[in-house]
Design an enzyme around this catalytic site. Structure first.
Site, PDB file in Angstrom:
ATOM      1  N   PHE A 149      42.612 -26.376 -26.474  1.00 22.28           N
ATOM      2  CA  PHE A 149      44.026 -26.133 -26.148  1.00 22.28           C
ATOM      3  C   PHE A 149      44.961 -27.209 -26.693  1.00 22.28           C
ATOM      4  O   PHE A 149      46.145 -26.968 -26.860  1.00 22.28           O
ATOM      5  CB  PHE A 149      44.205 -26.048 -24.613  1.00 22.28           C
ATOM      6  CG  PHE A 149      44.221 -27.407 -23.943  1.00 22.28           C
ATOM      7  CD1 PHE A 149      45.381 -28.159 -23.895  1.00 22.28           C
ATOM      8  CD2 PHE A 149      43.065 -27.950 -23.390  1.00 22.28           C
ATOM      9  CE1 PHE A 149      45.400 -29.419 -23.304  1.00 22.28           C
ATOM     10  CE2 PHE A 149      43.071 -29.203 -22.799  1.00 22.28           C
ATOM     11  CZ  PHE A 149      44.244 -29.945 -22.767  1.00 22.28           C
ATOM     12  N   LYS A 173      38.529 -18.005 -32.906  1.00 23.61           N
ATOM     13  CA  LYS A 173      38.586 -17.769 -31.450  1.00 23.61           C
ATOM     14  C   LYS A 173      39.386 -18.934 -30.869  1.00 23.61           C
ATOM     15  O   LYS A 173      38.848 -19.999 -30.579  1.00 23.61           O
ATOM     16  CB  LYS A 173      37.163 -17.735 -30.879  1.00 23.61           C
ATOM     17  CG  LYS A 173      36.965 -16.922 -29.608  1.00 23.61           C
ATOM     18  CD  LYS A 173      37.837 -17.339 -28.457  1.00 23.61           C
ATOM     19  CE  LYS A 173      37.355 -18.582 -27.771  1.00 23.61           C
ATOM     20  NZ  LYS A 173      38.327 -19.152 -26.805  1.00 23.61           N
ATOM     21  N   GLU A 176      41.946 -19.964 -24.977  1.00 23.61           N
ATOM     22  CA  GLU A 176      42.575 -18.932 -24.143  1.00 23.61           C
ATOM     23  C   GLU A 176      43.767 -19.508 -23.366  1.00 23.61           C
ATOM     24  O   GLU A 176      44.519 -18.770 -22.748  1.00 23.61           O
ATOM     25  CB  GLU A 176      41.542 -18.307 -23.192  1.00 23.61           C
ATOM     26  CG  GLU A 176      40.918 -19.249 -22.170  1.00 23.61           C
ATOM     27  CD  GLU A 176      39.762 -20.098 -22.729  1.00 23.61           C
ATOM     28  OE1 GLU A 176      39.769 -20.423 -23.926  1.00 23.61           O
ATOM     29  OE2 GLU A 176      38.871 -20.443 -21.940  1.00 23.61           O
ATOM     30  N   SER A 226      35.290 -29.790 -25.592  1.00 20.07           N
ATOM     31  CA  SER A 226      34.662 -30.778 -24.709  1.00 20.07           C
ATOM     32  C   SER A 226      33.174 -30.990 -25.056  1.00 20.07           C
ATOM     33  O   SER A 226      32.568 -30.164 -25.740  1.00 20.07           O
ATOM     34  CB  SER A 226      34.786 -30.300 -23.264  1.00 20.07           C
ATOM     35  OG  SER A 226      34.165 -29.041 -23.142  1.00 20.07           O
ATOM     36  N   CYS A 281      42.515 -36.189 -28.359  1.00 20.05           N
ATOM     37  CA  CYS A 281      41.146 -36.717 -28.482  1.00 20.05           C
ATOM     38  C   CYS A 281      41.155 -38.102 -29.087  1.00 20.05           C
ATOM     39  O   CYS A 281      40.145 -38.793 -29.055  1.00 20.05           O
ATOM     40  CB  CYS A 281      40.303 -35.792 -29.327  1.00 20.05           C
ATOM     41  SG  CYS A 281      40.893 -35.723 -31.012  1.00 20.05           S
ATOM     42  N   GLU A 381      35.820 -38.903 -19.458  1.00 18.78           N
ATOM     43  CA  GLU A 381      37.032 -38.662 -20.241  1.00 18.78           C
ATOM     44  C   GLU A 381      38.078 -38.098 -19.279  1.00 18.78           C
ATOM     45  O   GLU A 381      37.866 -37.028 -18.697  1.00 18.78           O
ATOM     46  CB  GLU A 381      36.749 -37.643 -21.355  1.00 18.78           C
ATOM     47  CG  GLU A 381      37.975 -37.351 -22.203  1.00 18.78           C
ATOM     48  CD  GLU A 381      37.744 -36.262 -23.241  1.00 18.78           C
ATOM     49  OE1 GLU A 381      37.037 -35.278 -22.967  1.00 18.78           O
ATOM     50  OE2 GLU A 381      38.317 -36.391 -24.342  1.00 18.78           O
TER      51      GLU A 381
HETATM   52  P1  NAD Z   1      36.855 -26.704 -23.943  1.00 16.23           P
HETATM   53  O1  NAD Z   1      35.521 -27.206 -24.378  1.00 16.23           O
HETATM   54  O2  NAD Z   1      37.046 -26.336 -22.527  1.00 16.23           O
HETATM   55  O3  NAD Z   1      37.255 -25.392 -24.790  1.00 16.23           O
HETATM   56  C1  NAD Z   1      37.201 -25.387 -26.194  1.00 16.23           C
HETATM   57  C2  NAD Z   1      36.875 -23.986 -26.684  1.00 16.23           C
HETATM   58  O4  NAD Z   1      35.570 -23.612 -26.226  1.00 16.23           O
HETATM   59  C3  NAD Z   1      37.835 -22.904 -26.171  1.00 16.23           C
HETATM   60  O5  NAD Z   1      38.115 -22.018 -27.230  1.00 16.23           O
HETATM   61  C4  NAD Z   1      37.049 -22.228 -25.059  1.00 16.23           C
HETATM   62  O6  NAD Z   1      37.372 -20.865 -24.905  1.00 16.23           O
HETATM   63  C5  NAD Z   1      35.621 -22.367 -25.519  1.00 16.23           C
HETATM   64  N1  NAD Z   1      34.679 -22.450 -24.385  1.00 16.23           N
HETATM   65  C6  NAD Z   1      34.945 -22.915 -23.126  1.00 16.23           C
HETATM   66  N2  NAD Z   1      33.827 -22.849 -22.359  1.00 16.23           N
HETATM   67  C7  NAD Z   1      32.842 -22.366 -23.148  1.00 16.23           C
HETATM   68  C8  NAD Z   1      31.471 -22.102 -22.942  1.00 16.23           C
HETATM   69  N3  NAD Z   1      30.874 -22.311 -21.763  1.00 16.23           N
HETATM   70  N4  NAD Z   1      30.748 -21.585 -23.962  1.00 16.23           N
HETATM   71  C9  NAD Z   1      31.318 -21.365 -25.160  1.00 16.23           C
HETATM   72  N5  NAD Z   1      32.633 -21.610 -25.416  1.00 16.23           N
HETATM   73  C10 NAD Z   1      33.388 -22.105 -24.435  1.00 16.23           C
HETATM   74  O7  NAD Z   1      37.925 -27.817 -24.414  1.00 16.23           O
HETATM   75  P2  NAD Z   1      39.481 -27.895 -24.082  1.00 16.23           P
HETATM   76  O8  NAD Z   1      39.669 -28.266 -22.657  1.00 16.23           O
HETATM   77  O9  NAD Z   1      40.192 -26.708 -24.612  1.00 16.23           O
HETATM   78  O10 NAD Z   1      39.906 -29.134 -25.009  1.00 16.23           O
HETATM   79  C11 NAD Z   1      39.875 -30.470 -24.589  1.00 16.23           C
HETATM   80  C12 NAD Z   1      38.645 -31.178 -25.103  1.00 16.23           C
HETATM   81  O11 NAD Z   1      38.620 -31.129 -26.540  1.00 16.23           O
HETATM   82  C13 NAD Z   1      38.619 -32.659 -24.769  1.00 16.23           C
HETATM   83  O12 NAD Z   1      37.323 -33.018 -24.372  1.00 16.23           O
HETATM   84  C14 NAD Z   1      38.993 -33.348 -26.075  1.00 16.23           C
HETATM   85  O13 NAD Z   1      38.515 -34.672 -26.224  1.00 16.23           O
HETATM   86  C15 NAD Z   1      38.356 -32.432 -27.056  1.00 16.23           C
HETATM   87  N6  NAD Z   1      38.930 -32.573 -28.386  1.00 16.23           N
HETATM   88  C16 NAD Z   1      38.192 -33.227 -29.321  1.00 16.23           C
HETATM   89  C17 NAD Z   1      38.701 -33.414 -30.593  1.00 16.23           C
HETATM   90  C18 NAD Z   1      37.915 -34.148 -31.641  1.00 16.23           C
HETATM   91  O14 NAD Z   1      38.287 -34.108 -32.793  1.00 16.23           O
HETATM   92  N7  NAD Z   1      36.831 -34.815 -31.302  1.00 16.23           N
HETATM   93  C19 NAD Z   1      39.990 -32.935 -30.898  1.00 16.23           C
HETATM   94  C20 NAD Z   1      40.716 -32.271 -29.894  1.00 16.23           C
HETATM   95  C21 NAD Z   1      40.164 -32.080 -28.642  1.00 16.23           C
END
Ligand code: NAD
Length: 496
Positions: A149, A173, A176, A226, A281, A381
């Site tokens: 997000f 994808k 959401e 994450s 991040c 985090e």
């Molecule tokens: P998230 O992991 O909750 O969601 C990311 C994506 O994965 C979404 O599209 C979501 O629909 C999907 N998803 C969620 N649960 C899932 C599951 N059980 N199985 C498969 N897919 C699933 O992350 P978020 O809250 O949207 O984003 C924040 C996180 O992203 C933080 O941890 C941040 O550090 C990380 N981030 C990392 C970087 C990097 O470059 N390292 C960059 C931006 C964000």
């Protein structure tokens, strides 16, 4: 409210799914859209459309693919403010910060415009008498991207423009939680002249992602999000023999040496810790004060305490709300744990609320000192506007602390000493290092190179590494005879 459509084969397709997820304005909790959870049949249709589009697109000349990116870059610039406003409304970012989100994505599209030179192979003439060897890069097929997000423009733009410029087709994808910006990115891509089926957008969450991971027609998966989800995606994708690059969570430390310029340090730490409500991040979430620099902690806390959260169009607002009530409750719980586990809370944003917007996901700037490595606020985090200050006596101790942390996305050191900076840059086990630069996010001619638990895979996002991720190398060894055709078989493996 009608759910937002899917994009399949260039068409906006209403989903048949009865399952939807609300998208809320984080500033006031109002539902602004509904995201459908695509059915398995719709997922298959999107993947089939991408597969068919790939068969055409792989033969489109590379300069023509680059020109699509040029038109796209121009359109993104034209719609820069509109996209930023969309981000602000669904993700809560201040307008200027949202513009940065779009801009850093445009920079990756600019790299995609240069794809002909990025895709060049290598040649050696006369590897044996009259024999030349050369390599070329070819696309993989259908690639997929799963995005978080927190950068609804930049992160989709890390993925599909380069993948497509390399000759692949794509399934996106998006998160959401803020899917409207990625939808607009996809609409503009079509407007730039992208053929139908090249970029398909499907919506949903875990089930739809698993469908992608298990589908035999997907060749490569890019993920940002994450740690637990990143680990699941990396394991499942590679188990299914796909390429995967998974960028995950972070805990970024900034080390402050006593010889650093105090004003620069304090100003830089304010923006890099609580900017975007800490939902970056590459945010600095731990400041490690070495020796006498720890005397600056109270002044830093004062400065951070003056930052005001506010609405996206309030020019005085330093940052906006958190993405969701769930995220807010998580951050509040961690702040509470910091107090209970013995850290000193110098600035406490847990009671903050914006008058008139009480249903928004507001958390004010928060600063802890006396933080120890076994506390939850250090280990987890937080992804909120919370800075943890730690004090150590020497640079060696600071390096040991940072290297002991399981994450390795970014770090920075503030110092006037070239020798200290050189030592830090050499010894630190983190993939992106800033020297007197708080958030060292590389521009797209380099790659975004997180390490350890912040990245699972080997080839990173954008830059040369992404071109290698989205292509296969073919190596050709060739001989053309003039008149000296050798007679008899060659029974060895040597070329001669
Ligand atoms: P998230 O992991 O909750 O969601 C990311 C994506 O994965 C979404 O599209 C979501 O629909 C999907 N998803 C969620 N649960 C899932 C599951 N059980 N199985 C498969 N897919 C699933 O992350 P978020 O809250 O949207 O984003 C924040 C996180 O992203 C933080 O941890 C941040 O550090 C990380 N981030 C990392 C970087 C990097 O470059 N390292 C960059 C931006 C964000």
């Amino acid at each position: 409210m009608k759910p937002i459509p899917l994009i399949i084969n260039g068409q906006m397709v209403p989903s048949q799914s009865e399952q939807t997820i609300p998208v809320t304005n984080p500033a006031n909790g109002e539902v602004i859209a509904q995201v459908p959870c695509a059915t398995d049949d719709e997922m298959n249709q999107a993947i089939a459309a991408a597969k068919a589009a790939f068969e055409e697109w792989r033969n489109v000349p590379v300069p023509q693919r680059a020109r699509l990116m040029m038109r796209y870059q121009a359109l993104l610039k034209e719609h820069h403010d509109e996209l930023a406003e969309l981000i602000s409304k669904e993700a809560g970012k201040t307008f200027d910060d949202a513009k940065g989100d779009v801009w850093r994505g445009i920079e990756v599209v600019e790299q995609a415009m240069n794809v002909p030179s990025s895709m060049m192979g290598e040649t050696v003439e006369n590897v044996a008498r009259g024999i030349d060897t050369y390599s070329m890069t070819q696309p993989l097929g259908v690639c997929a991207g799963i995005t978080p997000f927190n950068f609804p423009a930049m992160i989709p733009l890390w993925m599909f423009p380069l993948a497509i410029a390399c000759g692949n087709s794509f399934i996106l994808k998006p998160s959401e939680q803020d899917p409207l910006t990625p939808m607009r990115l996809a609409e503009l891509f079509k407007e730039a002249g992208a053929p139908d089926g090249l970029l398909n957008v499907v919506h949903g969450s875990a089930h739809q992602v698993d469908h992608i991971l298990n589908h035999e027609d997907i060749q490569a998966v890019s993920f940002v999000g994450s740690v637990p989800v990143g680990q699941h995606i990396y394991k499942t994708a590679t188990d299914n023999m796909k390429r995967a690059q998974c960028f995950a969570g972070a805990k970024n430390h900034s080390v402050i040496m006593p010889d650093a310029n105090k004003d620069q340090v304090l100003n830089n730490l304010v923006g890099s810790s609580v900017g975007a409500a800490g939902q970056r991040c590459m945010a600095i979430s731990v400041a490690v004060f070495v020796g006498e620099s720890q005397e600056w902690i109270d002044e830093l806390a004062d400065k951070i305490g003056q930052v005001k959260p506010g609405l996206w169009d309030d020019k005085d607002a330093g940052f906006g709300p958190l993405i969701s009530d769930k995220a807010k409750q998580r951050v509040l719980k961690l702040i509470q744990s910091g107090k209970e586990q013995g850290a000193t809370c110098l600035v406490d944003g847990s009671e903050f609320s914006l008058p008139g917007y009480e249903k928004g996901n507001w958390v004010g700037p928060t600063v802890f000192k006396d933080v120890k490595t076994d506390m939850d606020i250090y280990r987890e985090e937080i992804f909120g506007p919370v800075l943890c200050c730690v004090a150590v006596d020497t640079l060696e101790e600071a390096i040991e602390l940072v290297n002991g942390n399981p994450y390795g996305n970014g770090t920075s050191i503030f110092t006037a000493s070239g020798a200290a900076a050189r030592k830090y840059q050499h010894e630190i086990d983190v993939g992106q290092v800033g020297i007197n630069v708080p958030i060292p996010v590389p521009l797209p001619f380099f790659s975004f190179t997180g390490w350890k638990n912040s990245f699972f895979g080997d080839l990173h996002a954008y830059g040369k590494q992404a071109v290698r991720f989205y292509t296969e190398t073919k190596t050709i060894t060739s001989r053309w005879f003039e008149d000296d055709i050798p007679s008899g078989p060659n029974m060895t493996i040597s070329l001669h």
